[in-house]
Every structure is written in C-alpha cells, then in structure tokens.
Design an enzyme around this catalytic site. Sequence first.
Site, mmCIF file in Angstrom:
data_model
loop_
_atom_site.group_PDB
_atom_site.id
_atom_site.type_symbol
_atom_site.label_atom_id
_atom_site.label_comp_id
_atom_site.label_asym_id
_atom_site.label_seq_id
_atom_site.Cartn_x
_atom_site.Cartn_y
_atom_site.Cartn_z
ATOM 1 N N SER A 180 0.817 -1.213 0.000
ATOM 2 C CA SER A 180 0.000 0.000 0.000
ATOM 3 C C SER A 180 0.854 1.268 0.000
ATOM 4 C CB SER A 180 -0.970 0.002 1.180
ATOM 5 O OG SER A 180 -0.275 -0.010 2.404
ATOM 6 N N ARG A 202 -0.152 3.819 -2.978
ATOM 7 C CA ARG A 202 -0.663 5.156 -2.674
ATOM 8 C C ARG A 202 0.163 6.251 -3.336
ATOM 9 N NH1 ARG A 202 -3.274 4.503 3.238
ATOM 10 N NH2 ARG A 202 -3.757 2.289 2.996
ATOM 11 N N GLU A 218 7.390 -7.028 -11.995
ATOM 12 C CA GLU A 218 7.213 -5.868 -12.866
ATOM 13 C C GLU A 218 6.693 -4.737 -11.995
ATOM 14 O OE1 GLU A 218 5.002 -2.981 -15.199
ATOM 15 O OE2 GLU A 218 3.989 -4.526 -14.036
#
Length: 186
Positions: free
Chosen positions: A108, A112, A133
């Site tokens: 996260s 974000r 990737e």
Amino acid sequence: MPVKSDRWIRRMALEHGMIEPFVDHQVRKGVISYGLTSYGYDMRVTNHFKVFTNVYNALVDPKKFDPRSFVDIEADYVDIPPNSFALAQSLEYFRIPRTVSCIVIGKSSYARCGIIINVTPLEPEWEGHVTIEISNTTPLPARIYAHEGIGQVLFLESDEPCEVSYADKKGKYQGQTGIVLPRIDP
C-alpha cells in the site's frame, strides 16, 4: 482454498525451506515493511533493476523481446521514469508446495504513490526468485528502495494435490535466478 496463517508460513519456511532467506517477523521501522505478516509474507526486492527505455524505438513484443530495451541498474534505489516500468527480482527464493498456489499483491505504501506491481501466480512446485514488474503510473519519476518490501505473497492451499504441477510440466521459469525476461517455448 483457505489462505495460510503466519504459523503455517513460519513452519514451512523453517522446516521445508519454502522461503529463503526468511524473516520471521515484520520489519517496519524506517523501511517499506517486509517479513512475516498475519496471513502472508512481504517479500523484498534486490538492488538489481532493469529499467525500460525505448532508446532503439523498439516494438514491445513478448515473442521477440529485445533485451536492449532495458538499462541495467545496481543501486540502493532506482528511479523509474514517468509512465514507465522496471523489472526486478525478489531477494527471497521461494519453493512452493504441490498443494499451494500463491498470489502476490502490491504494498500500500507504493500503491498510494501510483506505483503498481505485477507478478503472475506462483504455481504449485514452482521455485525460484520472483521476477517483479514495477509500473510507475505517475507523470513524475518514482523511487523504489532495494532490500525493502515490494509485495505481499498470499499462500492458498487446495484441499487436494493438483494433477500437474509447474515442476511436472517443466515450466520455462522453473529455478529462475536473476531478472528473467519473457521466454516463449519453441
């Protein structure tokens, strides 16, 4: 397919070498977190990166991929150009049991910031370093830190063994080390 807990992951890593090296707790202070979580394992990225560049105006073709499309970088961090991507590898080496399949999801802290990772499922009896990737979806350069968390591995166990595992079919990425570019079976 229930998701496996920290207890199961720890036991499989320590007794069967499922994750090497293995960090049996979550490291969080001052870094993008990595290590064992409640229901997963936050894998780290090494300091080896291949950053995509279109210096040769190449067509991106997975059947005829031109390795010159990448610039190799070895550093404590890498800055991915705007709207571009890089390939990297996990620091950890994984050995997936025959009754387990793994899904890797992004962190996260990166998501974000517009940084998205993609990893195909880790199939039953696949082993190797994970090629990752990393996409920068922003109009600005995006920084990735080596030796810190990059994605969370979730372990899903089936109620019975599969008929054909990745090892059985002699998968083309079996035992991969380093950053592996696309391969097509002849």
